[in-house]
Design an enzyme around this catalytic site. Structure first.
Site, PDB file in Angstrom:
ATOM      1  N   ASP A 115      -2.322   0.933   8.098  1.00 57.88           N
ATOM      2  CA  ASP A 115      -1.029   1.579   7.787  1.00 57.88           C
ATOM      3  C   ASP A 115       0.077   1.139   8.743  1.00 57.88           C
ATOM      4  O   ASP A 115       1.025   1.897   8.995  1.00 57.88           O
ATOM      5  CB  ASP A 115      -1.172   3.120   7.798  1.00 57.88           C
ATOM      6  CG  ASP A 115      -2.228   3.608   6.810  1.00 57.88           C
ATOM      7  OD1 ASP A 115      -2.333   3.007   5.735  1.00 57.88           O
ATOM      8  OD2 ASP A 115      -2.943   4.565   7.133  1.00 57.88           O
TER       9      ASP A 115
ATOM     10  N   HIS B 285       1.174   5.139   1.056  1.00 58.94           N
ATOM     11  CA  HIS B 285       0.551   5.998   2.066  1.00 58.94           C
ATOM     12  C   HIS B 285       1.304   7.336   2.108  1.00 58.94           C
ATOM     13  O   HIS B 285       2.536   7.344   2.133  1.00 58.94           O
ATOM     14  CB  HIS B 285       0.612   5.320   3.442  1.00 58.94           C
ATOM     15  CG  HIS B 285      -0.013   6.140   4.518  1.00 58.94           C
ATOM     16  ND1 HIS B 285      -1.379   6.277   4.656  1.00 58.94           N
ATOM     17  CD2 HIS B 285       0.541   6.899   5.507  1.00 58.94           C
ATOM     18  CE1 HIS B 285      -1.639   7.076   5.674  1.00 58.94           C
ATOM     19  NE2 HIS B 285      -0.495   7.463   6.199  1.00 58.94           N
TER      20      HIS B 285
ATOM     21  N   SER C 172       5.278   6.548   1.938  1.00 60.27           N
ATOM     22  CA  SER C 172       5.818   5.228   2.273  1.00 60.27           C
ATOM     23  C   SER C 172       5.050   4.157   1.509  1.00 60.27           C
ATOM     24  O   SER C 172       3.854   4.313   1.243  1.00 60.27           O
ATOM     25  CB  SER C 172       5.632   4.932   3.771  1.00 60.27           C
ATOM     26  OG  SER C 172       6.197   5.944   4.572  1.00 60.27           O
TER      27      SER C 172
ATOM     28  N   ASN D  96       0.851  -1.198   0.000  1.00 61.17           N
ATOM     29  CA  ASN D  96       0.000   0.000   0.000  1.00 61.17           C
ATOM     30  C   ASN D  96       0.881   1.240   0.000  1.00 61.17           C
ATOM     31  O   ASN D  96       1.894   1.275   0.691  1.00 61.17           O
ATOM     32  CB  ASN D  96      -0.858   0.007   1.272  1.00 61.17           C
ATOM     33  CG  ASN D  96      -1.705   1.257   1.400  1.00 61.17           C
ATOM     34  OD1 ASN D  96      -2.412   1.642   0.458  1.00 61.17           O
ATOM     35  ND2 ASN D  96      -1.663   1.898   2.552  1.00 61.17           N
TER      36      ASN D  96
HETATM   37  C1  GAR Z   1      -2.382   9.048  -2.782  1.00 61.32           C
HETATM   38  O1  GAR Z   1      -1.911  10.269  -2.260  1.00 61.32           O
HETATM   39  C2  GAR Z   1      -2.124   7.915  -1.811  1.00 61.32           C
HETATM   40  O2  GAR Z   1      -0.909   8.049  -1.121  1.00 61.32           O
HETATM   41  C3  GAR Z   1      -3.293   8.053  -0.868  1.00 61.32           C
HETATM   42  O3  GAR Z   1      -4.376   8.348  -1.698  1.00 61.32           O
HETATM   43  C4  GAR Z   1      -3.907   9.072  -2.850  1.00 61.32           C
HETATM   44  C5  GAR Z   1      -4.411   8.376  -4.092  1.00 61.32           C
HETATM   45  O4  GAR Z   1      -4.120   9.135  -5.231  1.00 61.32           O
HETATM   46  N1  GAR Z   1      -3.518   6.860  -0.117  1.00 61.32           N
HETATM   47  C6  GAR Z   1      -3.941   6.875   1.140  1.00 61.32           C
HETATM   48  O5  GAR Z   1      -4.188   7.885   1.747  1.00 61.32           O
HETATM   49  C7  GAR Z   1      -4.104   5.509   1.743  1.00 61.32           C
HETATM   50  N2  GAR Z   1      -4.124   5.604   3.176  1.00 61.32           N
HETATM   51  P1  GAR Z   1      -4.307   8.517  -6.672  1.00 61.32           P
HETATM   52  O6  GAR Z   1      -5.703   7.864  -6.696  1.00 61.32           O
HETATM   53  O7  GAR Z   1      -4.229   9.681  -7.599  1.00 61.32           O
HETATM   54  O8  GAR Z   1      -3.231   7.517  -6.896  1.00 61.32           O
END
Ligand code: GAR
Length: 233
Positions: free
Chosen positions: A151, A115, A142, A113
């Site tokens: 997480d 994060h 990360s 994942n």
């Molecule tokens: C990203 O910033 C990712 O790190 C975050 O969601 C966004 C997805 O963007 N993930 C989390 O917060 C998970 N806990 P994307 O759909 O444009 O790839």
């Protein structure tokens, strides 16, 4: 992975899908990375990532949690759809649903994942606001192995950037996103080319225990800007 095998990567999303798109682009444009995306699954019927997948010719499927009578039924459907893709790796790229141990267990050690924080700092939502509220000078993203703890799984890789005096949560998110894409590409390349394992809370790479997360910001300065022209990265 062995060099004659192209790793099968399945991607789980809930929204925009920019990490998916960046990974797809990297794998298409860098034949040296022995990996390809075999399918995308969204738990959100309206996710923009679904349109992107269709546009890119990646098989896309919706497993809508609200259309199932229970979380167990949703996860059963998800396990079935993922298993059908026969993935070597499952990448959660903006997948905003917490999975139970039952859903993770069939894919344990093969699910990662991304994060938007320097874990173990700032699990959960609103990571950019949390960094600012804590007055921190460093932020980052990360990639960790997925466990039932939100997480909380072992961290494989990170990318870092400095927080500016003028930053707000929006600017932090905007500046971090391209670094996330870099981290995603570099980490999947590592998974495809090296022997990366995660078991009993420990990560090994080619038989050596990883004692600290890999810092995959090579070629970036402390603001997350490229030190030279990014060509093919
Ligand atoms: C990203 O910033 C990712 O790190 C975050 O969601 C966004 C997805 O963007 N993930 C989390 O917060 C998970 N806990 P994307 O759909 O444009 O790839």
């Amino acid at each position: 992975m062995t060099s004659d095998h192209s790793a099968r990567v399945a991607v789980l999303v809930s929204g925009r899908g920019s990490n998916f798109e960046a990974l797809h682009h990297a794998l298409q444009s860098t034949p040296d990375i022995p990996a390809h995306i075999v399918g995308l699954i969204s738990d959100q019927p309206q996710a923009l990532a679904l349109e992107k997948a269709r546009h890119l010719g990646v098989p896309a499927e919706i497993i809508d949690a609200t259309a199932h009578e229970s979380k167990a039924a949703f996860e059963h459907a998800l396990i079935g759809a993922l298993s059908a893709l026969a993935p070597d790796w499952i990448v959660l790229a903006g997948f905003m649903r917490v999975l139970t141990a039952d859903a993770i267990e069939p894919f344990a050690g093969r699910m990662i994942n991304i994060h938007p924080s320097l874990l173990p700092k700032h699990r959960g939502l609103h990571t950019h606001q949390k960094v600012l509220a804590a007055g921190e000078r460093q932020h980052g993203a990360s990639i960790h192995f997925v466990t039932a703890e939100l997480d909380g799984g072992p961290v494989l890789s990170q990318v870092r950037m400095a927080v500016d005096q003028s930053d707000d949560a929006t600017s932090l998110a905007q500046r971090l996103l391209p670094l996330e894409h870099h981290l995603m590409r570099a980490t999947v390349a590592l998974l495809a080319t090296d022997d990366v394992k995660c078991a009993n809370g420990k990560i090994t790479i080619n038989g050596h225990e990883l004692l600290q997360p890999l810092q995959l910001g090579h070629g970036l300065d402390d603001r997350g800007q490229w030190l030279d022209q990014p060509s093919g990265r």
